[in-house]
Design an enzyme around this catalytic site. Sequence first.
Site, short mmCIF file in Angstrom:
data_model
loop_
_atom_site.label_atom_id
_atom_site.label_comp_id
_atom_site.label_asym_id
_atom_site.label_seq_id
_atom_site.Cartn_x
_atom_site.Cartn_y
_atom_site.Cartn_z
N LYS A 1 0.84 -1.20 0.00
CA LYS A 1 0.00 0.00 0.00
C LYS A 1 0.88 1.25 0.00
O LYS A 1 0.68 2.16 -0.78
CB LYS A 1 -0.90 -0.04 1.23
CG LYS A 1 -1.83 1.13 1.37
CD LYS A 1 -2.79 0.91 2.53
CE LYS A 1 -3.53 2.21 2.84
NZ LYS A 1 -4.45 2.09 3.96
N GLU B 1 10.41 -4.76 4.57
CA GLU B 1 10.50 -6.14 4.10
C GLU B 1 10.22 -6.23 2.60
O GLU B 1 10.96 -6.88 1.84
CB GLU B 1 9.47 -7.02 4.83
CG GLU B 1 9.74 -7.23 6.30
CD GLU B 1 9.09 -6.18 7.19
OE1 GLU B 1 8.83 -5.05 6.71
OE2 GLU B 1 8.86 -6.48 8.38
N GLY C 1 -4.89 -2.03 5.12
CA GLY C 1 -4.08 -3.16 4.64
C GLY C 1 -4.75 -4.50 4.84
O GLY C 1 -4.83 -5.32 3.92
N ARG C 2 -5.28 -4.74 6.04
CA ARG C 2 -5.87 -6.06 6.32
C ARG C 2 -7.26 -6.22 5.74
O ARG C 2 -7.89 -7.25 5.93
CB ARG C 2 -5.86 -6.32 7.83
CG ARG C 2 -6.47 -5.23 8.67
CD ARG C 2 -6.08 -5.38 10.14
NE ARG C 2 -6.53 -4.28 10.97
CZ ARG C 2 -5.87 -3.14 11.16
NH1 ARG C 2 -4.73 -2.93 10.55
NH2 ARG C 2 -6.36 -2.20 11.96
N GLU D 1 -4.75 -7.29 14.83
CA GLU D 1 -4.24 -5.96 14.47
C GLU D 1 -5.38 -4.94 14.56
O GLU D 1 -5.16 -3.77 14.85
CB GLU D 1 -3.62 -5.96 13.06
CG GLU D 1 -2.69 -4.77 12.81
CD GLU D 1 -1.90 -4.87 11.52
OE1 GLU D 1 -2.49 -4.64 10.44
OE2 GLU D 1 -0.68 -5.15 11.56
N HIS E 1 -4.51 -33.97 16.18
CA HIS E 1 -3.35 -34.79 16.54
C HIS E 1 -2.22 -33.93 17.11
O HIS E 1 -1.06 -34.35 17.15
CB HIS E 1 -2.87 -35.58 15.32
CG HIS E 1 -3.90 -36.57 14.89
ND1 HIS E 1 -3.94 -37.86 15.38
CD2 HIS E 1 -4.96 -36.45 14.07
CE1 HIS E 1 -4.97 -38.50 14.85
NE2 HIS E 1 -5.61 -37.66 14.05
N LYS F 1 9.42 -1.24 14.49
CA LYS F 1 9.98 -0.82 13.18
C LYS F 1 11.06 0.22 13.40
O LYS F 1 12.14 0.15 12.83
CB LYS F 1 8.88 -0.16 12.34
CG LYS F 1 8.06 -1.08 11.48
CD LYS F 1 7.29 -0.19 10.48
CE LYS F 1 5.94 -0.78 10.15
NZ LYS F 1 5.10 0.11 9.35
#
Length: 538
Positions: free
Chosen positions: A203, A209, A260-261, A346, A377, A505
Site C-alpha cells: 500500500k 521487508e 491493509g488487512r 491488528e 493430533h 519498526k
Amino acid sequence: MSLEPSLFPRCDATVAWTALRGHFEAHGRELDLREAFARDAGRFDAFALEAPEVFADLSKNRWDLMTRQLLVELARECQLEARRDAMLAGEPINTTEGRAVLHTALRAPRGQGLFSHEVHEVLDRLLAFAEGVRDTAASGITDVVNIGIGGSDLGPQMVVPALDAFVHPGLRFHFVSNVDGHDIAPVLRRLEAKRTLFIIASKTFTTQETMANAAVAREWFLAQGGTDIARHFVGATTNLKAAAAFGIHTTFGFWDWVGGRYSLWSAIGLPIAIAIGAEGFRALLEGAHAMDRHFATAPLLANLPVQLGLLDVWYRNFHGFTSRSVAPYHQGLKRLPAYLQQLEMESNGKGVDLGGQPLPYGTSPVVWGEPGTNGQHAYFQMLHQGTDVIPVEFIAVRRPTHAHADLHAKALANCLAQSQALMLGKTTEAALAEKAPTASDRLGKLTVARHRTFPGNRPSTTLVLEQLTPSALGALIALYEHRVFTSGALWGLNSFDQWGVELGKALAGDLLPRLASGDASGLDGSTAGLLRRLAAGS
Ligand code: F6P
C-alpha cells in the site's frame, strides 16, 4: 454524523453491561450446555442463523436467549447500527488517521457504491491484465510471485490455496513476505526469469521487508538475463510515484480508505485474480457484497456478523476466555487462522478507547488454529482436557471440490465429533465402565479413569458452507470483517489503525547499523548482550 468519541457510549458505561454482569453471575458462569439441550429441544433452531453462503450453529455456546437479548441491547446502547452506517457512508471512522473505512465499496456492484467509478475502472483494468497473464501461451508466464507482507500478503496467500480447485492449472503461485532471506531464496531457486511475473504489493511502497525483497528479486531477474523489468514487475500500491521510481510501469492503484488487512478486494487481490480469473474474482466480490448487505440490513438478532461479535464480547469480558481457536475442516483454509490473526488482532488488539482513555476490560482474544484433522493430533488434547476453556470455531464444508467422497465423509465426521466431544465430555463413571486396553495395569482403575475423564461443557460454533467456491469464501471473509467491526465498536476501539507496529519498526532502524558496527552503547543490558552475540564481526 459527528464522530466525537464521547457521543458513542462505551460498553462498560451502559445499562446492558450491568445487566449482563448480573445475568452472568446468575445464569452464565454455571451454564451447562448438556443441561441446556436437555431442557430445550428447540435449542439448535433457536441458535441457528442463516446468512448469505454461511449457516451458523451457535447453540453449543455458553449463552442463553436472555444473554443474546441483553447483548443486543448492549449493541443498541453502544449505537452499533449508527457506527456501522457511518462506516458504510464513508465517514472518517478511522479517527486517528482521519480516514474513511470503505473496503465494502470495493465489492459493491458497478454504480452502487461510493467511489464506484474509480473502483470499477481499476477493477476492469486489473481483471483484463489478469486474463492476459492467464493466457499462458501468449504471456509465457508460469510463475507468479507476490512480494508483500501483512495485509499485502495474507489475503491472497490465504485465498489462492483455498480456491485451488478454481486456479489456472498452468500457473504456480509463490508468496514472499519475510525480510528473512530464507523466504525468497528457495522461491528464486526454482524460477526462470523469462517465465516469472513479480507483483510488488505494498500500500505504502515503503515497507522495509517488501522493498528489500523487491530489490533482491530485481537483482536476481537481471542476473538471470532478464531484460524487461517493466513487463515482469507490476505493482499494487497507493504510491504510484515510488513504484515508478522502482522501474514499475504497470501499476494498479487503490486508496487510503482501504486498510491493509481489508485490502484483498482491491489491487492487492491481483494474484487471486490471476489465479481464478475475472469471473472467479467477481464472484468473490459478489459473495462479500451479499454479506455486506446482510450486515447492513438484517435485524441485530438475525445478523450473523453481529451475533458473532457479541459472542466474542460475552466470552472475553464475562466468561474471561482469552483465546479462540479456529478449526477449518478444509485443507484449503490452512492459512485462514494466520489471516484472521492479522484481521482480528491488528484491528482489536488495542488498550485505549476512541478518546485515548485506557480500557479497564479485555479486548481482542488471541486467535489461533490449524485445519482439522491436523489440529486433533496436536493441540486438541488441551482443548478437551486442559485447564483453560477455549471456544473453538469449526468450519465445515458440505460438498468437496475433489472426487474423494470417502475422505470428505471422514473429515466431516471428525468435525462433528470434535464439537460433540468438547460439549459432552466423559464422566469418570463412564470412563470407569470402559475398557482401556492401552492403560497401565500398575495404576488403580479410578486413577486411570480420572486421566480419561473429559470435563465437557466446552463451547464451540460451527459455520457451514455448501462448497468452498469464490462467492462462499468472499462471504466468509466479509463475515469475519464485520464481526471484528462489531466487537471493536462495542469495546470503543478504533479497529482501523495499527500504531502498535511502529515502535519495533523504528527500533529495528536504529539497530541495523549497530549490527554491522557492534556498537551497543546506550542500549539496555539484554539488547546489548544479544547484539554483541549477533553482530557481524563477533
Ligand atoms: O504491519 C503493519 C502494516 O501496516 C499492515 O497493517 C499492513 O498490512 C502491512 O504493514 C503492509 O503494509 P504495506 O502494504 O504498506 O507494505
